[in-house]
Write a protein that holds these residues in place. Structure first.
Motif, short mmCIF file in Angstrom:
data_model
loop_
_atom_site.label_atom_id
_atom_site.label_comp_id
_atom_site.label_asym_id
_atom_site.label_seq_id
_atom_site.Cartn_x
_atom_site.Cartn_y
_atom_site.Cartn_z
N VAL A 211 -16.43 12.11 -56.07
CA VAL A 211 -17.74 11.80 -56.63
C VAL A 211 -18.82 12.39 -55.72
N TYR A 212 -19.71 13.16 -56.35
CA TYR A 212 -20.85 13.72 -55.64
C TYR A 212 -22.12 13.11 -56.22
N PHE B 35 -19.89 15.98 -70.21
CA PHE B 35 -21.13 15.35 -69.76
C PHE B 35 -21.19 13.93 -70.32
N SER B 36 -21.64 13.00 -69.47
CA SER B 36 -21.72 11.60 -69.88
C SER B 36 -23.02 10.99 -69.40
N GLN B 37 -23.46 10.02 -70.15
CA GLN B 37 -24.58 9.17 -69.76
C GLN B 37 -23.98 7.80 -69.49
N SER C 20 -26.70 10.39 -65.14
CA SER C 20 -26.33 11.56 -65.93
C SER C 20 -25.26 12.29 -65.13
N VAL C 21 -24.07 12.42 -65.73
CA VAL C 21 -22.90 12.88 -64.99
C VAL C 21 -22.26 14.09 -65.65
N LEU D 297 -25.82 13.80 -61.44
CA LEU D 297 -26.94 14.74 -61.33
C LEU D 297 -28.30 14.06 -61.35
N ILE D 298 -28.44 13.04 -62.16
CA ILE D 298 -29.70 12.30 -62.26
C ILE D 298 -29.37 10.82 -62.15
#
Length: 144
Positions: A43-44, A94-96, A113-114, A137-138
């Motif tokens: 996980v980053y 991509f996932s929320q 936001s991944v 990312l977010i």
């Protein structure tokens, strides 16, 4: 595009959707069944590695610890692109994710936001995730 490729794409999409459904319901042992025994998961957040686990036992302990801190999960999956190479495949999805935790007596919603980068393998007729890298990312948090 052959029927076999379409079926594989559907199986892989179902795999990432099952990960979301089961995770939202905190069914951690069933989530582990979606991974190979020798899995890796990194996980980053903001470009920095914050977690790295190997193997189902390590990951299950990590996920259980996290689930104990979260009151509610909600995941919405978006686009999913795969490249199939026989009995293995790579994918980007991509996932929320939304998580509600209690902080100092108040509910706090964190919205993530991944982007996932996955390596899949087919074992005994079932597609599994062997390696997953999650890029958060977010990240936004607020009281609810």
């Amino acid at each position: 595009m052959t029927l076999e490729i379409l079926k594989t794409k559907e199986d892989l999409r179902n795999l990432i959707d099952d990960y979301a459904y089961l995770g939202d319901e905190k069914k951690i042992p069933q989530v582990m069944d979606l991974f190979t025994p020798d899995l890796t998961y990194q996980v980053y957040m903001n470009g920095n590695l914050v977690s790295s686990v190997s193997g189902r036992e390590d990951m299950e302990n990590n996920f259980n610890g996290h689930a104990n801190e979260v009151k509610t999960y909600f995941t919405l999956n978006g686009q999913h692109t795969v490249k199939i190479d026989g009995e293995s495949a790579t994918g980007i999805s991509f996932s929320q994710l939304k998580m509600i935790r209690e902080v100092e007596g108040k509910d706090v919603l964190t919205d993530y936001s991944v982007k996932y980068e996955d390596f899949y393998v087919n074992q005994n007729g079932n597609w599994l995730i062997k390696d997953r890298v999650a890029h958060f990312l977010i990240i936004e948090s607020r009281a609810v």
